[in-house]
Write an enzyme that holds these catalytic residues in place. Sequence first.
Site, PDB file in Angstrom:
ATOM      1  N   ASP A  66       0.817  -1.220   0.000  1.00 35.53           N
ATOM      2  CA  ASP A  66       0.000   0.000   0.000  1.00 35.53           C
ATOM      3  C   ASP A  66       0.851   1.271   0.000  1.00 35.53           C
ATOM      4  OD1 ASP A  66       0.788  -0.925   2.610  1.00 35.53           O
ATOM      5  OD2 ASP A  66      -0.343   0.754   3.441  1.00 35.53           O
ATOM      6  N   GLU A  67       0.237   2.333  -0.466  1.00 35.36           N
ATOM      7  CA  GLU A  67       0.759   3.701  -0.340  1.00 35.36           C
ATOM      8  C   GLU A  67       2.251   3.828  -0.647  1.00 35.36           C
ATOM      9  OE1 GLU A  67      -2.113   5.446   3.160  1.00 35.36           O
ATOM     10  OE2 GLU A  67      -0.470   4.165   3.810  1.00 35.36           O
TER      11      GLU A  67
HETATM   12  C1  TNX Z   1      -3.699   3.907   5.630  1.00 34.88           C
HETATM   13  S1  TNX Z   1      -4.756   1.189   5.255  1.00 34.88           S
HETATM   14  C2  TNX Z   1      -2.711   2.944   5.726  1.00 34.88           C
HETATM   15  C3  TNX Z   1      -1.979   2.801   6.979  1.00 34.88           C
HETATM   16  C4  TNX Z   1      -2.400   3.821   7.993  1.00 34.88           C
HETATM   17  C5  TNX Z   1      -3.893   3.967   7.967  1.00 34.88           C
HETATM   18  C6  TNX Z   1      -4.431   4.861   9.023  1.00 34.88           C
HETATM   19  C7  TNX Z   1      -3.425   1.045   4.581  1.00 34.88           C
HETATM   20  C8  TNX Z   1      -3.265  -0.115   3.739  1.00 34.88           C
HETATM   21  N1  TNX Z   1      -2.501   1.983   4.780  1.00 34.88           N
HETATM   22  O1  TNX Z   1      -0.594   2.904   6.738  1.00 34.88           O
HETATM   23  O2  TNX Z   1      -1.970   3.407   9.250  1.00 34.88           O
HETATM   24  O3  TNX Z   1      -4.257   4.464   6.722  1.00 34.88           O
HETATM   25  O4  TNX Z   1      -5.822   4.790   9.082  1.00 34.88           O
END
Ligand code: TNX
Length: 528
Positions: free
Chosen positions: A337-338
């Site tokens: 993710d991200e």
């Molecule tokens: C998004 S959910 C993220 C996390 C953060 C979260 C906080 C996801 C796959 N990645 O790194 O902790 O939001 O709500």
Amino acid sequence: MNFKKQITMVKTFLLLGFLTLQTIAMAMPPKKLPEFNIIPLPVSVVKSAGTFKLTEKSTIYISGESAEIQQIGKYLADKLNPATGFAIAVKSSEGNQSAGNIYLSLSSDDATIGDEGYQLIVKQNIIKLTARKPAGLFNGIQTIRQLLPAKIEMSAPQAGPWVIPSVTIRDYPEYPFRAVMLDVARHFFQVDDVKRYIDLMAGYKMNVMHLHLSDDQGWRIEIKKWPKLTSIGGSSQVGGGKGGFYTQEQYADIVKYAAERYIMIIPEIDMPGHTNAALASYPELNCNDKATEIYTGTEVGFSTLCTGKELTYQFIADVFGELASLTPGPYLHIGGDESHVTKLEDYIPFVNRVQEIVAATGKQVIGWDEIALSSVKPKSFVQFWAKADNALKGVKQGAKVIMSPAAKAYLDMQYDKSSKLGLHWAGYIEVDTGYNWDPAKLVPGIGRENILGIEAPLWTETVTNMNELEYMVFPRLPGYAEIGWSAPAARSWNEYKLRLGKHGERFKALRINYYPSKLVPWSAPVSK
Ligand code: TNX
């Protein structure tokens, strides 16, 4: 009066009528008050005449000599003895059934209940619990606990009587995968905290715990070939506390503790983003060969493994190799993710290669929905959290989906504007919002047949200890458990909230620090 005016008047009348009916409906109690307050709601519950009374003479009888069933019997005895003050023992049954006792047995008659289902018969002074597999017996025991008075959950002897009304229950889950996730990277949680969380989720028949073991702020699992991951990468956390990590022995202990409760542990090592703790531990994992600083803030999306370096893949193979040998379950979670600072043309081949590395360990990949931008293997699973388009890309490639929509299922989202803990980037999730959705109806194109199950993640940027964890998790967790277990057609918030209200007494008996939502009619507290 012209035609348009007439139409407007009719509309107004209809609207007023509708509003009046709605007000009446809201003021009236629901027709059928739940007689038993079992969460998750079983498939079928039929009450009959008579009662069962647990006494100091009661015994738990198991059929056969299997060590596993013996252990399940012992688990039940350990749940009953503290509050009753009895010394209920587990014995092998000699065939004849006698009054006052509980009988646990495996039988393969009823194929529709599957591996996790059970049949429970409580009749005049006898309890019979049968299942096809040990997991089914374990689930049936959770139902027995909930049929007893709430004070059965207390740790010191309480006054009886310990009576259960006669009832026949046939029960099995809607989805095979009913999970929570705990982020032990942003704030570290000790082994005993994880075990308590496991015990609490087991009570609601959830069967998977996903551990988010690495992130920018911390690396929490010992890797023998890369010891600095924990000596450096495990040494801090959000806010700059001392962090921590699990040795492989401690991790194995968690896995075993969970398995004894029919809960599978899924370890996640997040990559290529969310990797600052690793990048701070080993300079050679960085493209410029310089270690980064330890990070204790809460930003996301600034770190990436060096996707062009061969060493990176050696590192990943070592990490997943060690994790695979510690993990009896079939899944390894690769995050994904991200990864905002990884170019897409680097991200795609990276994820493809990591899938190969995991496949070589004999495990299957789970990744956050972004991994569907690459070529997901049909045996991989895509965890939907943010982008429906990504999840759909996964489905089109033959992958199944784990449903964790942030706006519905994130345990770190605040309940409302007054919540002190938690975040609200995906919205506020009051107890009704968390309950009122159907995984198979949320995203057009993702139906029941595409879904493995549901997972409620707890990210811990703002959650620093067990007390805070419990406040975010309860009372939402029973709702996620019910979404995963009970048929959607049988669920309604107006009925569920009454059952949940009754569980307030159980939360108190278990000393759970829960959020006393105003939307739930909590029943009178248990006496201390
Ligand atoms: C998004 S959910 C993220 C996390 C953060 C979260 C906080 C996801 C796959 N990645 O790194 O902790 O939001 O709500």
